[in-house]
Design an enzyme around this catalytic site. Structure first.
Site, PDB file in Angstrom:
ATOM      1  CG  ASP A   7      41.401  30.306  43.471  1.00 36.84           C
ATOM      2  OD1 ASP A   7      40.860  30.242  42.341  1.00 36.84           O
ATOM      3  OD2 ASP A   7      42.590  30.608  43.629  1.00 36.84           O
ATOM      4  CB  SER A   8      41.850  26.541  40.835  1.00 36.17           C
ATOM      5  OG  SER A   8      42.513  27.771  40.615  1.00 36.17           O
ATOM      6  CB  CYS A  71      38.339  29.820  40.679  1.00 30.48           C
ATOM      7  SG  CYS A  71      39.208  29.149  39.279  1.00 30.48           S
ATOM      8  CD  GLU A 161      50.154  29.241  42.093  1.00 30.47           C
ATOM      9  OE1 GLU A 161      50.761  28.190  41.903  1.00 30.47           O
ATOM     10  OE2 GLU A 161      48.946  29.301  42.405  1.00 30.47           O
ATOM     11  CB  CYS A 191      43.133  35.478  36.269  1.00 35.98           C
ATOM     12  SG  CYS A 191      44.105  34.153  37.024  1.00 35.98           S
ATOM     13  CG  HIS A 193      47.107  33.414  40.479  1.00 37.54           C
ATOM     14  ND1 HIS A 193      45.929  32.713  40.619  1.00 37.54           N
ATOM     15  CD2 HIS A 193      48.077  32.637  41.031  1.00 37.54           C
ATOM     16  CE1 HIS A 193      46.185  31.557  41.209  1.00 37.54           C
ATOM     17  NE2 HIS A 193      47.480  31.490  41.466  1.00 37.54           N
TER      18      HIS A 193
END
Ligand code: DGL
Length: 271
Positions: A7-8, A71, A161, A191, A193
């Protein structure tokens, strides 16, 4: 050989945790490019280059037999090119050295397969994912009748985050509003997140709308994939290990990694 999850940043840990829970027997390596996150606003070329570097690391330094690109931005903007250019060449070279074929999978197609079961679907994602139009085109390939509405939700990554569920509420309302009068049957979280806000999103959407969340669908689809690809499955190590590799580490990154995945201490690497 291990299973790589890329993932990024750290969001993919939510999916990694769900995959490990569903299939605890395998050996996993998670690679998060925390130094260069977010990918969501970057160009195609940058996302391709960064993703290629991560694939190289996971194949060469970690001996991964298969990599899941968790991602969505990288799956949408780089995966096809990675498979057609990088992976083909990698496998051709290694084939000459007598090495078995390796593979790279994304999260977009499994999500599109789920979306294609419905007639009217909303998709939330980063600017990069939404502007690539990959979700609508993959869904249409599977069901030409599905009508897809997309909305970028750029603020949700920094809010997740920061662990901000309360502050995220007005943003969630803003991003979901365009879906409200569209007679949707399902909304997909495109996504890494966004599953962090699953409960809040469920509360905001009418009960009749099904929420498609990758932490619920990717483990099942990956399990099916391994059943169908016994040649790959039989080469996978089964000691139940996990490693978390990150390209940048701060106390805050470690805290978030442990909150989203568990106590495994992240290790710093250079791509
Ligand atoms: N991992 C990205 C995705 O799933 C979100 C974070 C970023 O923008 O890099 O699209």
């Amino acid at each position: 050989m291990k299973i790589g999850i890329f993932d990024s940043g750290l969001g993919g840990l939510i999916i990694a945790k769900a995959i490990k829970k569903a299939m605890p027997e395998y050996d996993y390596v998670y690679l998060g490019d925390t130094k260069r996150v977010p990918y969501g606003n970057r160009s195609h070329e940058a996302v391709f280059e960064f993703t290629k570097e991560a694939m190289n690391y996971l194949f060469k330094k970690e001996n991964c037999g298969i990599i899941i690109i968790a991602c969505n931005t990288a799956s949408a903007r780089a995966l096809r090119r990675i498979q057609q250019e990088y992976l083909v060449e990698y496998n051709n070279t290694r084939h000459l050295m007598g090495e078995p074929e390796r593979n790279i999978l994304g999260v977009l197609v499994p999500t599109a397969e789920e979306c294609a079961k419905y007639g009217r679907v909303g998709v939330l994602g980063t600017l990069g994912t939404i502007s690539s139009n990959t979700f609508p085109s993959e869904i249409k390939k599977l069901n030409s009748k599905t009508i897809v509405f997309q909305n970028p939700a750029p603020m949700l990554v920094p809010l997740a985050e920061a662990g901000e569920k309360i502050m995220a509420k007005p943003f969630l309302q803003k991003y979901l509003k365009p879906f409200m009068n569209k007679k949707l049957e399902a909304v997909a979280l495109g996504c890494t997140h966004y599953p962090f806000f699953k409960t809040e999103i469920k509360k905001m959407l009418p009960k009749s709308i099904k929420l498609i969340s990758q932490d619920e669908i990717v483990p099942k689809k990956f399990k099916d994939y391994l059943v169908r690809h016994g040649d790959i499955e039989k080469r996978l190590a089964k000691k139940g290990t996990i490693k978390i590799l990150l390209t940048d580490i701060t106390p805050n990154i470690t805290k978030l990694s442990q909150k989203w995945f568990g106590k495994t201490k992240p290790e710093l690497i250079r791509l």
